[in-house]
Design a protein around this motif. Structure first.
Motif, PDB file in Angstrom:
ATOM      1  N   VAL A  19      40.658  37.657   3.856  1.00 45.61           N
ATOM      2  CA  VAL A  19      40.229  36.604   2.786  1.00 45.61           C
ATOM      3  C   VAL A  19      41.358  36.582   2.084  1.00 45.61           C
ATOM      4  N   ARG A  20      41.493  34.982   1.852  1.00 44.54           N
ATOM      5  CA  ARG A  20      42.686  34.764   1.066  1.00 44.54           C
ATOM      6  C   ARG A  20      42.317  33.589   0.208  1.00 44.54           C
ATOM      7  N   ARG A  21      43.038  33.079  -0.673  1.00 51.13           N
ATOM      8  CA  ARG A  21      42.854  31.797  -1.466  1.00 51.13           C
ATOM      9  C   ARG A  21      43.264  30.660  -0.585  1.00 51.13           C
ATOM     10  N   VAL A  22      42.701  29.585  -0.508  1.00 48.83           N
ATOM     11  CA  VAL A  22      42.922  28.484   0.328  1.00 48.83           C
ATOM     12  C   VAL A  22      44.154  27.817  -0.297  1.00 48.83           C
ATOM     13  N   TYR A  23      44.478  28.090  -1.613  1.00 50.17           N
ATOM     14  CA  TYR A  23      45.877  27.574  -2.154  1.00 50.17           C
ATOM     15  C   TYR A  23      47.307  28.233  -1.806  1.00 50.17           C
ATOM     16  N   GLU A  24      46.768  29.466  -1.509  1.00 47.62           N
ATOM     17  CA  GLU A  24      48.138  30.244  -1.008  1.00 47.62           C
ATOM     18  C   GLU A  24      48.529  29.638   0.164  1.00 47.62           C
ATOM     19  N   PRO A  25      50.031  29.763   0.239  1.00 49.14           N
ATOM     20  CA  PRO A  25      50.578  28.804   1.559  1.00 49.14           C
ATOM     21  C   PRO A  25      50.226  29.445   2.928  1.00 49.14           C
ATOM     22  N   PRO A  26      49.709  28.864   3.947  1.00 46.70           N
ATOM     23  CA  PRO A  26      49.508  29.335   5.360  1.00 46.70           C
ATOM     24  C   PRO A  26      50.321  30.366   5.623  1.00 46.70           C
ATOM     25  N   GLU A  27      50.031  31.512   6.455  1.00 47.74           N
ATOM     26  CA  GLU A  27      50.889  32.281   7.133  1.00 47.74           C
ATOM     27  C   GLU A  27      50.702  32.491   8.438  1.00 47.74           C
ATOM     28  N   PRO A  28      51.613  32.577   9.206  1.00 47.75           N
ATOM     29  CA  PRO A  28      51.305  32.720  10.788  1.00 47.75           C
ATOM     30  C   PRO A  28      50.496  33.934  11.077  1.00 47.75           C
ATOM     31  N   GLU A  29      50.227  34.947  10.581  1.00 48.16           N
ATOM     32  CA  GLU A  29      49.286  35.933  10.787  1.00 48.16           C
ATOM     33  C   GLU A  29      47.842  35.635  10.432  1.00 48.16           C
ATOM     34  N   ASP A  30      47.655  34.374   9.746  1.00 49.08           N
ATOM     35  CA  ASP A  30      46.322  34.023   9.306  1.00 49.08           C
ATOM     36  C   ASP A  30      45.277  33.778  10.427  1.00 49.08           C
ATOM     37  N   GLY A  31      46.046  33.375  11.908  1.00 43.88           N
ATOM     38  CA  GLY A  31      45.078  33.147  12.779  1.00 43.88           C
ATOM     39  C   GLY A  31      44.195  31.950  12.634  1.00 43.88           C
ATOM     40  N   VAL A  32      42.792  32.087  12.875  1.00 40.39           N
ATOM     41  CA  VAL A  32      42.044  30.892  12.752  1.00 40.39           C
ATOM     42  C   VAL A  32      41.667  30.685  11.104  1.00 40.39           C
ATOM     43  N   ARG A  33      41.934  29.576  10.601  1.00 41.71           N
ATOM     44  CA  ARG A  33      41.813  29.475   9.198  1.00 41.71           C
ATOM     45  C   ARG A  33      40.330  28.837   8.799  1.00 41.71           C
ATOM     46  N   VAL A  34      39.361  29.649   8.245  1.00 38.35           N
ATOM     47  CA  VAL A  34      38.094  28.982   8.072  1.00 38.35           C
ATOM     48  C   VAL A  34      37.757  28.888   6.661  1.00 38.35           C
ATOM     49  N   LEU A  35      37.598  27.764   6.127  1.00 40.16           N
ATOM     50  CA  LEU A  35      37.234  27.548   4.924  1.00 40.16           C
ATOM     51  C   LEU A  35      35.706  27.769   4.701  1.00 40.16           C
ATOM     52  N   VAL A  36      35.463  28.566   3.534  1.00 43.85           N
ATOM     53  CA  VAL A  36      33.878  29.189   3.487  1.00 43.85           C
ATOM     54  C   VAL A  36      33.544  28.597   2.242  1.00 43.85           C
ATOM     55  N   ASP A  37      34.137  27.532   1.757  1.00 43.78           N
ATOM     56  CA  ASP A  37      33.508  26.841   0.454  1.00 43.78           C
ATOM     57  C   ASP A  37      32.724  25.647   0.948  1.00 43.78           C
ATOM     58  N   ARG A  38      31.751  25.198   0.106  1.00 46.37           N
ATOM     59  CA  ARG A  38      30.873  24.183   0.257  1.00 46.37           C
ATOM     60  C   ARG A  38      31.603  22.898  -0.080  1.00 46.37           C
ATOM     61  N   LEU A  39      32.472  22.854  -1.228  1.00 48.37           N
ATOM     62  CA  LEU A  39      33.173  21.849  -1.442  1.00 48.37           C
ATOM     63  C   LEU A  39      34.684  21.869  -1.101  1.00 48.37           C
ATOM     64  N   TRP A  40      35.212  20.673  -0.970  1.00 43.95           N
ATOM     65  CA  TRP A  40      36.631  20.631  -0.735  1.00 43.95           C
ATOM     66  C   TRP A  40      37.538  21.181  -1.880  1.00 43.95           C
ATOM     67  N   PRO A  41      38.601  22.013  -1.885  1.00 45.76           N
ATOM     68  CA  PRO A  41      39.311  22.474  -3.059  1.00 45.76           C
ATOM     69  C   PRO A  41      39.734  21.498  -3.592  1.00 45.76           C
ATOM     70  N   ARG A  42      39.913  21.290  -4.949  1.00 46.81           N
ATOM     71  CA  ARG A  42      40.498  20.358  -5.848  1.00 46.81           C
ATOM     72  C   ARG A  42      41.927  20.439  -5.616  1.00 46.81           C
ATOM     73  N   GLY A  43      42.613  19.110  -5.498  1.00 48.20           N
ATOM     74  CA  GLY A  43      43.946  18.877  -5.644  1.00 48.20           C
ATOM     75  C   GLY A  43      44.622  19.550  -4.461  1.00 48.20           C
TER      76      GLY A  43
END
Length: 116
Positions: A5-29
């Motif tokens: 579980v990570r904040r979507v605002y943190e930069p992607p990392e290679p070990e993230d694998g499949v990145r799944v957004l679990v918020d109903r609304l798109w993150p601001r900014g």
């Protein structure tokens, strides 16, 4: 099976694998390119009513988690939960949320259910 579980605002990392957004609304900014989201199953997120209830004041996280788990037992959400579980069985999955406290959010509930 590995679920992060990570904040979507943190930069992607290679070990993230499949990145799944679990918020109903798109993150601001945050641009879609910067977020690098692979999947966005909106039906897996807490209902608008539950989200408003939880953020309305002094609500217990435990009660929120119980209500959210009940929503996840509904057919559409259960199917999406199984889909993410299948993704996790094949490799790394990172649940992304804009929550300032991911450990006290719906993403933590999802991670626990997926690892059970």
């Amino acid at each position: 099976m590995s679920i992060r579980v990570r904040r979507v605002y943190e930069p992607p990392e290679p070990e993230d694998g499949v990145r799944v957004l679990v918020d109903r609304l798109w993150p601001r900014g945050l641009s879609k390119d910067a977020a690098r989201v692979d999947e966005w199953p909106k039906g897996l997120t807490p209902s608008t009513e539950l989200r408003r209830w939880y953020h309305a004041g002094e609500r217990s996280y435990e009660e929120f988690a119980g209500r959210y788990e009940a929503e996840l037992a509904e057919p559409e959400a259960a199917e999406l939960l199984d889909h993410v579980r299948e993704l996790a069985s094949k490799g790394e999955v990172t649940l992304l949320t804009s929550s300032k406290s991911p450990e006290q959010s719906h993403a933590a509930v999802l991670a626990r259910l997926l690892q059970a």
